[in-house]
Design a protein around this motif. Structure first.
Motif, PDB file in Angstrom:
ATOM      1  N   ASP A 111       0.855  -1.189   0.000  1.00 34.23           N
ATOM      2  CA  ASP A 111       0.000   0.000   0.000  1.00 34.23           C
ATOM      3  C   ASP A 111       0.887   1.234   0.000  1.00 34.23           C
ATOM      4  O   ASP A 111       1.777   1.378   0.852  1.00 34.23           O
TER       5      ASP A 111
ATOM      6  N   SER B 271       2.291  -6.297   3.265  1.00 36.14           N
ATOM      7  CA  SER B 271       1.297  -7.137   3.929  1.00 36.14           C
ATOM      8  C   SER B 271       1.904  -7.992   5.029  1.00 36.14           C
ATOM      9  O   SER B 271       1.172  -8.512   5.874  1.00 36.14           O
TER      10      SER B 271
ATOM     11  N   GLU C  94      -1.935  -1.375  -5.759  1.00 33.15           N
ATOM     12  CA  GLU C  94      -3.216  -0.766  -6.109  1.00 33.15           C
ATOM     13  C   GLU C  94      -2.998   0.279  -7.192  1.00 33.15           C
ATOM     14  O   GLU C  94      -2.051   1.068  -7.118  1.00 33.15           O
TER      15      GLU C  94
ATOM     16  N   VAL D 101      -4.204  -4.032  -8.711  1.00 30.88           N
ATOM     17  CA  VAL D 101      -5.595  -4.149  -8.284  1.00 30.88           C
ATOM     18  C   VAL D 101      -6.344  -2.896  -8.722  1.00 30.88           C
ATOM     19  O   VAL D 101      -5.777  -1.797  -8.749  1.00 30.88           O
TER      20      VAL D 101
ATOM     21  N   TYR E 126     -11.355  -0.571  -5.821  1.00 30.73           N
ATOM     22  CA  TYR E 126     -11.535  -1.581  -4.778  1.00 30.73           C
ATOM     23  C   TYR E 126     -11.313  -0.942  -3.402  1.00 30.73           C
ATOM     24  O   TYR E 126     -10.274  -0.306  -3.172  1.00 30.73           O
TER      25      TYR E 126
ATOM     26  N   SER F 219      -9.890  -1.060  -0.520  1.00 33.94           N
ATOM     27  CA  SER F 219      -8.886  -1.813   0.238  1.00 33.94           C
ATOM     28  C   SER F 219      -8.755  -1.326   1.672  1.00 33.94           C
ATOM     29  O   SER F 219      -8.516  -2.120   2.589  1.00 33.94           O
ATOM     30  N   SER F 220      -8.914  -0.018   1.901  1.00 32.15           N
ATOM     31  CA  SER F 220      -8.775   0.528   3.260  1.00 32.15           C
ATOM     32  C   SER F 220     -10.029   0.305   4.095  1.00 32.15           C
ATOM     33  O   SER F 220      -9.952   0.155   5.318  1.00 32.15           O
TER      34      SER F 220
ATOM     35  N   THR G 259     -12.204  -2.244   3.816  1.00 29.50           N
ATOM     36  CA  THR G 259     -12.565  -3.653   3.943  1.00 29.50           C
ATOM     37  C   THR G 259     -11.760  -4.311   5.060  1.00 29.50           C
ATOM     38  O   THR G 259     -10.525  -4.191   5.085  1.00 29.50           O
TER      39      THR G 259
ATOM     40  N   SER H  55      -9.714  -7.023   6.694  1.00 23.97           N
ATOM     41  CA  SER H  55      -8.933  -8.139   6.137  1.00 23.97           C
ATOM     42  C   SER H  55      -9.213  -9.455   6.843  1.00 23.97           C
ATOM     43  O   SER H  55      -8.840 -10.516   6.344  1.00 23.97           O
TER      44      SER H  55
ATOM     45  N   ALA I  91      -4.999  -2.397   4.335  1.00 22.10           N
ATOM     46  CA  ALA I  91      -5.094  -2.221   2.886  1.00 22.10           C
ATOM     47  C   ALA I  91      -4.104  -3.134   2.161  1.00 22.10           C
ATOM     48  O   ALA I  91      -4.437  -3.731   1.127  1.00 22.10           O
TER      49      ALA I  91
ATOM     50  N   ASN J 179      -5.435  -6.687   2.071  1.00 23.99           N
ATOM     51  CA  ASN J 179      -6.523  -6.826   1.102  1.00 23.99           C
ATOM     52  C   ASN J 179      -5.997  -6.817  -0.326  1.00 23.99           C
ATOM     53  O   ASN J 179      -6.478  -7.567  -1.181  1.00 23.99           O
ATOM     54  N   ILE J 180      -5.016  -5.965  -0.597  1.00 20.82           N
ATOM     55  CA  ILE J 180      -4.414  -5.927  -1.935  1.00 20.82           C
ATOM     56  C   ILE J 180      -3.724  -7.254  -2.239  1.00 20.82           C
ATOM     57  O   ILE J 180      -3.789  -7.769  -3.356  1.00 20.82           O
TER      58      ILE J 180
END
Length: 372
Positions: free
Chosen positions: A179, A189, A263, A304, A308, A310-311, A313, A315, A346, A349-350
């Protein structure tokens, strides 16, 4: 097509003359385009322009110093610029315009006009030049481009057709999501963070002093020219240090991971909001370098979709928040009660979406590496 670059040509005045002539030809072609559109309301065809310029070149000794294929390349550059303008003019892309002759950067020779004589010598036009070779030229030479920097230094960039069979990586794949942030350059991640040195911010005081020193000099004087070159050196130092850091970071990431997920960002929109900070981070330039290094090492870079969430959602459970302000750096999921850091969440999720994009399935499962 792979570049072999950095050849210093000592006969600066000769190539500066050719670069200036290329700038004159470029401006003349732009003027012809504008005149043709005013008269006929149509776009001037590239083939007609090349034919007309070839006739004018025979009468002008200055234009003859530029190879005929270099003149054709100038017409093709303008044609590409107009095609991009026709395609993206609604997005604010402007049509190609006139350029200062002294600042015209390069001209390109294709199949003719040059010949490598072995060692560090090359025959261009009617003269033989020596150059400093950065690395050996491997493969069939396709084009040769002479580039001029704002400092007046000359470099020769050679593009070669070098087909190399990449070996298939049979090691287990390691996938990671990243991210991009303003305070932290990349959040991985796996929990690690990569801070940006912010090279422009470090050298901002030196840039301001050099700019003030340049502005106080009399226009057209040698002192102003020396001050201008000093200012250019400051900017080139920032550019070189940033690119060196990007290359080292790209090699370290591709050495650690096989699949890297990012992203897709609207960098121009971000630049309008945060200005100089986005330019200093130069995330787009880093991605270009990373993609090139990943291709050489047979690794994969996945992007991605920018829409989307990502922040927003979670995880852990996949719950999506309705809204999340940019100032909120940590939030608690209402569904599973887990505490999520904005950037780390994020990145995870990415990673998950990137894994599903390349059909890796569960990211925790060890699978064969994906090759480019």
């Amino acid at each position: 097509m792979l570049p072999n670059s950095n050849l210093f040509v000592p006969r600066i005045w000769d190539f500066c003359k050719r670069s200036n002539a290329s700038g004159v030809i470029y401006n003349h072609c732009i003027a012809l385009h504008k005149r043709y559109y005013r008269m006929w309301g149509k776009h001037l065809n590239c083939a007609k322009l090349q034919s007309h310029i070839a006739k004018l070149r025979k009468r002008n000794p200055l234009w003859q110093s530029v190879g005929f294929q270099a003149v054709q390349d100038i017409c093709q550059r303008i044609e590409k610029a107009y095609q991009l303008f026709f395609k993206h003019y609604k997005k604010g892309v402007r049509s190609p315009g006139f350029k200062k002759v002294r600042k015209y950067k390069s001209f390109t020779l294709k199949q003719a006009g040059y010949k490598f004589l072995g060692g560090n010598r090359v025959h261009i036009g009617n003269r033989v030049y020596q150059f400093c070779k950065s690395r050996e030229i491997e493969g069939t030479v396709k084009t040769l481009t002479i580039k001029r920097t704002p400092l007046g230094e000359l470099f020769m960039v050679v593009f070669v057709d070098n087909t190399v069979d990449l070996e298939i990586n049979s090691t287990p794949s390691k996938i990671a999501g990243f991210d991009f942030g303003l305070k932290v350059f990349l959040t991985c991640s796996d929990g690690s963070r990569i801070e940006s040195p912010q090279f422009f911010k470090q050298s901002l005081n030196a840039i301001k002093k050099a700019s003030i020193h340049h502005s106080k000099k009399l226009k057209g004087s040698w002192n102003r020219e020396r001050a201008r070159k000093n200012l250019v050196r400051k900017h080139e130092d920032i550019y070189n240090r940033r690119r060196d850091w990007f290359w080292k970071l790209a090699h370290s990431l591709t050495l650690k991971f096989d699949v890297l997920c990012f992203e897709t960002l609207n960098l121009k929109g971000m630049q309008r909001l945060w200005g100089r900070k986005i330019s200093d981070l130069a995330f787009g330039e880093f991605l270009q370098i990373l993609k090139w290094v990943a291709k050489k090492k047979n690794k994969l870079v996945v992007f991605v979709d920018r829409w989307y969430p990502s922040s927003k959602t979670c995880s852990n459970c996949g719950h999506i928040l309705e809204s999340l302000d940019l100032s909120v750096r940590e939030w608690r999921c209402q569904h599973c009660q887990s505490v999520n850091g904005r950037d780390e969440n994020a990145a995870k999720n990415i990673q998950a979406v990137g894994a599903s994009t390349v059909e890796l399935g569960d990211v925790s499962r060890v699978v064969p590496a994906i090759t480019v």
